[in-house]
Write an enzyme that holds these catalytic residues in place. Sequence first.
Site, PDB file in Angstrom:
ATOM      1  N   LYS A  38       0.804  -1.229   0.000  1.00  0.00           N
ATOM      2  CA  LYS A  38       0.000   0.000   0.000  1.00  0.00           C
ATOM      3  C   LYS A  38       0.838   1.281   0.000  1.00  0.00           C
ATOM      4  O   LYS A  38       0.512   2.244  -0.688  1.00  0.00           O
ATOM      5  CB  LYS A  38      -0.955   0.018   1.196  1.00  0.00           C
ATOM      6  N   ASP A  44     -10.172   2.603   2.498  1.00  0.00           N
ATOM      7  CA  ASP A  44     -10.252   1.949   3.821  1.00  0.00           C
ATOM      8  C   ASP A  44     -11.016   2.812   4.831  1.00  0.00           C
ATOM      9  O   ASP A  44     -11.785   2.292   5.641  1.00  0.00           O
ATOM     10  CB  ASP A  44      -8.850   1.648   4.362  1.00  0.00           C
TER      11      ASP A  44
END
Length: 279
Positions: A65, A101
């Site tokens: 990420k 997220d």
Amino acid sequence: MTKACVIGWPISHSRSPLIHGYWLKLHGINGSYTRQPVEPSSLADFIGRLEGAGYAGCNVTIPHKEAVFGLVTRADASTERLGAVNTVYLHNGKILGTNTDGEGFINSLKQGAPGLELANSRALVLGAGGASLAVVNAILEQGANEVAVANRTREKADQLRMRFGERVLPIRWDEAEDHLAECSLLVNTTSLGMKGQPDLDLRLTRLPQKAVVTDIVYTPLRTRLLDEAAARGNIVSEGLGMLLHQAVRGFSLWFGVMPQVTPELHDLVARDIDPAFAR
Ligand code: ATR
């Protein structure tokens, strides 16, 4: 056919293909969503060749990420603040990166605890790793006054304050129980309570009865923390919701349909995690 995938290293445990596969079928879309193992050394190549390989985009998971953040054009200010990307898509010849997220966390919480008001509230977040980053940023974006962060390694909580500012209050791990008083929200972002890991050992005595408790751990679907909180009357929101809700915007960016997190989808994934799951 429109193609998307999830990249990670390793990637075999990702449940994202189950989620996106369900939506593809439901909406009758001619598309595919697969798992692609990508080693760190070939990450830049893979991202650079997304379009050539026929992908509309991809999800990004551990450990990529942060690295992908450095390889794409950042799509929005929230992603810029986070320094981590979980969703990549192509737009006007550019490779854009965003992070869903935080909205996954908030939308799951809104579904699980509809009455929760985070504006001007006080929250306590356990853990200061990658997942905590998105959770803390999201709670701050909802207008919380203070997000206390307790982490075993104190420096990582201090780093969150440096990244997000003075509304983040780093505290010692052993101060967490005392900090529960006056909290509207308690979130576990550590791996404690996950299958195969030790349980989180936290006495909830000081937590207000009206506080909401959530856990980003979803194996098991209901952690001991959530069981204990529910037993004393707190509203609890399960971790699986964040996984389901973070998938929504990526699907819409790649496949052009805004999907919904339905009870049927929840139960499909819940049964994959725990075959004995029943409503
Ligand atoms: P993720 O991306 O899922 O957040 P991570 O970045 O590895 O994963 O973070 C794991 C979190 O769980 C960290 O906050 C970690 O604490 P440290 O920063 O001190 O490592 C926390 N954690 C893991 N095992 C723990 C344990 N036994 N006791 C307390 N915290 C633990």
